[in-house]
Design a protein around this motif. Structure first.
Motif, mmCIF file in Angstrom:
data_model
loop_
_atom_site.group_PDB
_atom_site.id
_atom_site.type_symbol
_atom_site.label_atom_id
_atom_site.label_comp_id
_atom_site.label_asym_id
_atom_site.label_seq_id
_atom_site.Cartn_x
_atom_site.Cartn_y
_atom_site.Cartn_z
ATOM 1 N N UNK A 37 0.802 -1.217 0.000
ATOM 2 C CA UNK A 37 0.000 0.000 0.000
ATOM 3 C C UNK A 37 0.837 1.270 0.000
ATOM 4 N N UNK A 38 1.926 1.260 0.758
ATOM 5 C CA UNK A 38 2.783 2.441 0.838
ATOM 6 C C UNK A 38 3.476 2.684 -0.499
ATOM 7 N N UNK A 39 3.931 1.617 -1.146
ATOM 8 C CA UNK A 39 4.556 1.766 -2.461
ATOM 9 C C UNK A 39 3.541 2.246 -3.496
ATOM 10 N N UNK A 40 2.311 1.748 -3.427
ATOM 11 C CA UNK A 40 1.282 2.191 -4.372
ATOM 12 C C UNK A 40 1.086 3.696 -4.282
ATOM 13 N N UNK A 41 0.995 4.215 -3.057
ATOM 14 C CA UNK A 41 0.818 5.653 -2.867
ATOM 15 C C UNK A 41 2.066 6.412 -3.306
ATOM 16 N N UNK A 42 3.246 5.857 -3.030
ATOM 17 C CA UNK A 42 4.494 6.510 -3.462
ATOM 18 C C UNK A 42 4.562 6.627 -4.980
ATOM 19 N N UNK A 43 4.146 5.597 -5.693
ATOM 20 C CA UNK A 43 4.098 5.666 -7.156
ATOM 21 C C UNK A 43 3.096 6.726 -7.605
ATOM 22 N N UNK A 44 1.917 6.736 -6.981
ATOM 23 C CA UNK A 44 0.875 7.682 -7.383
ATOM 24 C C UNK A 44 1.280 9.118 -7.103
ATOM 25 N N UNK A 45 1.980 9.347 -5.992
ATOM 26 C CA UNK A 45 2.438 10.689 -5.648
ATOM 27 C C UNK A 45 3.431 11.229 -6.680
ATOM 28 N N UNK A 46 4.038 10.319 -7.439
ATOM 29 C CA UNK A 46 4.966 10.733 -8.487
ATOM 30 C C UNK A 46 4.259 10.977 -9.816
ATOM 31 N N UNK A 47 2.935 10.911 -9.804
ATOM 32 C CA UNK A 47 2.174 11.203 -11.006
ATOM 33 C C UNK A 47 1.901 10.000 -11.881
#
Length: 284
Positions: free
Chosen positions: A20-30
């Motif tokens: 979940x944390x990686x998913x959000x980290x990817x999304x935060x990068x656009x």
């Protein structure tokens, strides 16, 4: 496209929190991110992100299992819930418990009709028919991690694993058996499985843990980051049903340096995985 399945023999929330944390980290990068929750346990991505009004026990609702056994009751996009940071999530459903049996039934039916059928390739088929690789930059499929049709479907769909790892004697044994695990997955699915990264989590820096970490770094697998012991941060995220990023932003009254370091480490890991997949455009 970057696609992977977090796999850990120990299972538990550490694996799912990493996903979940990686998913959000990817999304935060656009990046456009799709997560698929194939875990029937309560401590799953569906619980962590808590989509409003979703009922995993509603047997009448369309769900991914129905699509995987070629009996959909609606379009693929109707399965998707948009959650934190714009991440798209296909939630878990209680029907996943019946998936192995349902796939075998479909295989037997196909055999009687003289058709070939692989119980391990049905998620890949569903995603291919929905053009997921053309529509998303990142695909993360989270499972309970137990060997069998559910895990093998995830591995065929992604082809890669990320391994959350506890630097303990038990964790070390699981890493030592990782070659056997990957070999078994490849033999059962017919797909080459790549290990993108091993991620030590809950690291306290004891002498024993440091020795295990040193041995791990001398091995064949990439260890790009180390996550320290952050029980308060992780437990708080689960309590509030959000990623550690949202927990720090929305539920902490002040920034704590060690927690910001942890979030930065997850950002670094996300960038590392994106570079390995050749995803560079749009990444901050």
């Amino acid at each position: 496209m970057l696609a992977y399945t977090p796999v850990s023999e120990a299972g538990g929330v550490g694996k799912t929190t990493t996903a979940g944390t990686l998913a959000v980290a990817h999304a935060r990068a656009g990046l456009d991110v799709l997560c698929i929750d194939l875990d029937t346990q309560n401590g799953s991505l569906t619980y962590l992100f808590g989509p409003d009004g979703y009922d995993r026990g509603d047997s009448s609702a369309d769900n991914l299992v129905k699509h995987m056994v070629d009996s959909p009751e609606g379009p693929f996009d109707g399965l998707v819930e948009t959650v934190e940071a714009g991440v798209d999530l296909i939630p878990s459903h209680n029907m996943l418990e019946d998936l192995p049996e349902l796939l075998i039934q479909e295989q037997e039916k196909a055999s009687k009709l003289g058709r070939s059928y692989s119980v391990y390739h049905q998620l890949h088929r569903v995603l291919d028919e929905a053009n997921v690789r053309d529509r998303y930059d990142v695909l993360i499929v989270d499972t309970a991690g137990k060997a069998g049709p559910v895990l093998y479907n995830a591995l065929v769909a992604t082809g890669n694993v990320v391994i959350p790892f506890e630097a303990t004697a038990k964790g070390q044994e699981s890493i030592e058996g990782l070659d056997d695990l990957v070999t078994g997955l490849e033999e059962n699915t017919g797909v080459d499985v790549g290990v993108l990264a091993v991620v030590p989590i809950g690291f306290k820096g004891t002498n024993d843990q440091q020795e295990i970490l040193d041995e791990l770094r001398e091995g064949p697998f990439d260890v790009p980051i180390v996550i320290g012991e952050r029980a308060s941060l992780m437990e708080g995220s689960w309590r509030q049903q959000c990623s550690p990023f949202a927990y720090v932003d929305e539920h902490r009254s002040r920034e704590r340096d060690h927690e910001m370091d942890t979030l930065e480490a997850f950002e670094d890991l996300a960038r590392h995985l994106e570079r390995e997949a050749g995803i560079v455009e749009g990444v901050a």
